[in-house]
Design a protein around this motif. Structure first.
Motif, short mmCIF file in Angstrom:
data_model
loop_
_atom_site.label_atom_id
_atom_site.label_comp_id
_atom_site.label_asym_id
_atom_site.label_seq_id
_atom_site.Cartn_x
_atom_site.Cartn_y
_atom_site.Cartn_z
N ILE A 39 -2.75 6.39 2.68
CA ILE A 39 -3.13 7.35 1.63
C ILE A 39 -3.24 8.74 2.24
O ILE A 39 -2.80 9.73 1.66
CB ILE A 39 -4.50 6.99 1.01
N ASP B 116 -5.94 2.92 5.45
CA ASP B 116 -6.41 4.23 4.98
C ASP B 116 -5.47 5.35 5.41
O ASP B 116 -5.37 6.38 4.75
CB ASP B 116 -7.84 4.52 5.46
N ARG C 285 1.64 7.08 -6.46
CA ARG C 285 0.52 7.97 -6.73
C ARG C 285 0.82 9.42 -6.31
O ARG C 285 0.42 10.35 -6.98
CB ARG C 285 -0.70 7.44 -5.98
N HIS D 97 0.84 -1.20 0.00
CA HIS D 97 0.00 0.00 0.00
C HIS D 97 0.87 1.25 0.00
O HIS D 97 0.58 2.23 -0.68
CB HIS D 97 -0.92 -0.01 1.21
N THR E 96 -12.73 9.04 -2.28
CA THR E 96 -12.27 8.75 -0.93
C THR E 96 -12.36 10.02 -0.09
O THR E 96 -11.88 11.08 -0.50
CB THR E 96 -10.81 8.24 -0.94
N ALA F 134 1.05 4.10 -2.84
CA ALA F 134 0.84 5.51 -2.49
C ALA F 134 2.07 6.33 -2.89
O ALA F 134 1.94 7.49 -3.29
CB ALA F 134 0.55 5.65 -1.00
#
Lengths: 342, 299
Positions: free
Chosen positions: A328, A325, A302, A295, B251, A299
């Motif tokens: 991110i 979560d 991104r 993850h 989100t 991220a």
């Protein structure tokens, strides 16, 4: 090896659950079928099959499963002649509904996992699993993050709910051998039930830690073939079996069959070799939950932030297992700060 | 101005926090605080504030049915099942702060007005995670049609009482149902995480929605609008950062700081529950004051 407890050692192969993180939860029924059949033939005791984050984990937060985990569990059960299929349940992610379904399909063992300080959320799941006739273990995750007394207190809670064993789960791969020793020792003195140990190899001490755990009295041990588990993987099963054999401890699992299975079937599934690279190393170093690795790397791409900076910040904010979560959120925030600063 | 009499049933954390909030109401008067443990902190505080205090639970209302027109039930899901029946027979409006889900789910900014027109016998306040995230799902759904909504509620360990801990499955299942029924998602999923960090973390919620019609500008505006509405009763309700958009996915990150009435401000999860219940209670009270009376459903 001199062991502090002479019960037989029960081994659980976790590559089809913990390794689910590594393959972004893309296991197919064919892969599960061939791995389970091979493990069963080699004499593996327990084989864990679930989404990486346990039953009900197929989500946006953790990543969706390619094949419904219930189908994978059913496949695994059908491929077993002697081994028991295990499942993982994290209360708050999965519920007793999924547990009942897995039980109906033939799962024989459940490991109910909570953060190391939150054992009391597992009471209803442990009790119901017992009522369903399943073998039940407690799984205290991020065990490095709490003082030894706290770990023991929480393990005793799980024992009181009916767990037949409690695991010291080093989710971050952050424990050092002497820290494993004091934890297992304290638990052995305080508990009447079996003690387990689940390692991650982020600091390259998974096998060393597992040996210390066994020496101190742990009798439930986890491993993953070719280290197919989150972060840098777990104690490498086939290696551990060879080492234990050299130390005079036989598990009744055929070493050559395990080597072949690891090489020929598991090897080709690995997206890349499970070596310790900077991402997994920093997780062990910062004490971050191992499944955050992929993850954080995503991220990083991104938002254009170094994955290590994300993981260190997540560690600083004391994220617990399951808080993907936050990765991110932190990455977006770091990107914003960087933009503002330029 | 005339006020409607209400009783708080349950003298634990939620009941006590609600007491401090209802003190500020212009339409509700606290007629009783009811518990089962005379030595509980909640009942002690109620006595200090001069409210009539009872320690015999629901019996207090059975013995004196005209004590209150509205009862806020802050006991447990199990107890509420029994209480719901008793209150209905007595014709008293119940506002249920447990996840018992006997009556319809209510989220103030989504379906309160509609629900009051239908039936006010027993209104269920869903869960703290539901009260925090359903407004966002609803806001996205009204402009973009949500096919899947997933929420992750992370709360400070210290703010999760024994009730929440023993019934964590009820939390996830009730929240999921309400994401669908009230939020409007075709399919829902709820995750709850307890974080023991010290100092305790503020409640955080992450909402992921997959939408059929992606319209970034409309979604962003709809979210900002609903956040303003929720802030009218939960001032600490904030977007932690700008909504993120990726393909068909939205989100949203929320952080909720409590008002610090009985709980410390980190317990935004408890604050949003009591603040929402008060909002619902006040609307029911206004209906009663308008003489629209109790509608006892289809019976």
């Amino acid at each position: 090896m001199e062991r502090n407890r002479n019960l037989p050692i029960k081994m659980t192969e976790v590559c089809l659950r913990d390794g689910s993180h590594v393959v972004a939860h893309q296991f197919t029924t064919e892969q599960v079928q061939s791995i389970v059949a091979g493990l069963d033939s080699a004499g593996m005791h327990y084989i864990e099959v679930s989404h990486g984050d346990g039953l009900g984990g197929s989500t946006i937060q953790y990543g969706r499963s390619r094949v419904n985990e219930m189908e994978l569990i059913e496949t695994a059960v059908a491929a077993c002649k002697q081994a028991k299929v295990a499942v993982l349940l994290i209360p708050g992610v999965g519920t007793v509904n999924e547990l009942k379904q897995a039980r109906q399909l033939g799962a024989g063992l459940v490991r109910v996992a909570t953060h190391v300080t939150e054992a009391d959320v597992s009471a209803q799941h442990i009790q119901i699993a017992r009522e369903l006739g399943m073998e039940v273990c407690g799984f205290l995750m991020m065990a490095h993050s709490a003082p030894v007394e706290k770990l023991v207190e929480q393990a005793k809670l799980m024992q009181s709910y009916g767990a037949e064993a409690v695991y010291v789960t080093d989710s971050a791969g952050a424990l050092l051998p002497e820290q494993v020793r004091e934890r297992i020792r304290a638990m052995r003195q305080a508990l009447d039930i079996e003690i387990g140990f689940h390692a991650h190899n982020n600091l390259s001490v998974a096998i060393a830690n597992t040996l210390v755990a066994i020496e101190e009295g742990a009798t439930r041990i986890d491993g993953s073939m070719r280290c197919l588990g989150a972060g840098a993987g777990n104690a490498q099963t086939e290696v551990l079996i060879a080492v234990l054999d050299r130390m005079g401890i036989q598990l009744g699992i055929d070493l050559y069959e395990m080597m072949d299975l690891a090489e020929d079937i598991v090897g080709p599934i690995l997206p890349q070799p499970q070596e310790i690279r900077k991402g997994s190393l920093v997780m062990g170093y910062a004490g971050v939950y191992s499944s955050f690795l992929l993850h954080a790397e995503r991220a990083s791409k991104r938002f254009g932030i170094d994955a290590r900076d994300i993981l260190m910040e997540v560690g600083r904010r004391k994220a617990v297992g399951g808080q993907e979560d936050m990765i991110i959120d932190v990455a977006a925030e770091l990107a914003q700060i960087r933009r503002a600063g330029v | 101005m005339k006020k409607i009499k209400a009783a708080i049933l349950g003298s634990g954390n939620i009941g006590t926090d609600l007491m401090y909030k209802l003190e500020r109401s212009s339409v509700i008067e606290i007629a009783a605080v009811i518990g089962i443990d005379p030595d509980s902190d909640g009942l002690k505080r109620a006595r200090e504030r001069g409210y009539p205090v009872f320690d015999n639970g629901i019996e207090a209302i059975v013995n004196q049915p005209d004590l209150a027109e509205i009862v806020f039930d802050a006991t447990s899901a199990k107890a509420h099942v029994r209480h719901a029946k008793v209150l209905k027979e007595l014709g008293i409006n119940a506002i249920d702060l447990t996840p018992a889900a006997r009556g319809p789910f209510v989220c103030p900014v989504v379906n309160l007005t509609e629900q009051l027109e239908k039936d006010t016998t027993n209104l269920n306040m869903i869960t703290c995670g539901g009260q925090a995230t359903i407004p966002i799902v609803y806001a996205i759904n009204r402009v973009a049609n949500v096919s899947y909504a997933e929420i992750v509620a992370t709360i400070a360990s210290k703010s999760a009482g024994p009730g929440t801990r023993a019934n964590i499955d009820e939390f996830t299942m009730t929240t999921r149902q309400a994401l669908e029924q009230v939020g409007g998602a075709d399919q829902g999923k709820a995750i709850i995480i307890l974080n023991p960090a010290e100092p305790p973390i503020l409640m955080r919620d992450t909402i992921y929605c997959e939408v059929a019609q992606m319209d970034e500008a409309a979604i962003r505006q709809s979210i900002l609008d609903i956040v303003q509405e929720v802030r009218q009763y939960v001032p600490g309700y904030c977007l932690k950062q700008e909504p993120l958009f990726e393909e068909n996915r939205v989100t949203v990150f929320l952080e909720i700081e409590g008002a610090g009435d009985y709980f410390p401000p980190y317990a935004g999860n408890l604050d949003i529950m009591t603040a929402s219940a008060m909002r619902v209670g006040e609307q029911v009270a206004r209906y009663l004051l308008d003489g629209r009376g109790v509608s006892l459903g289809t019976e």
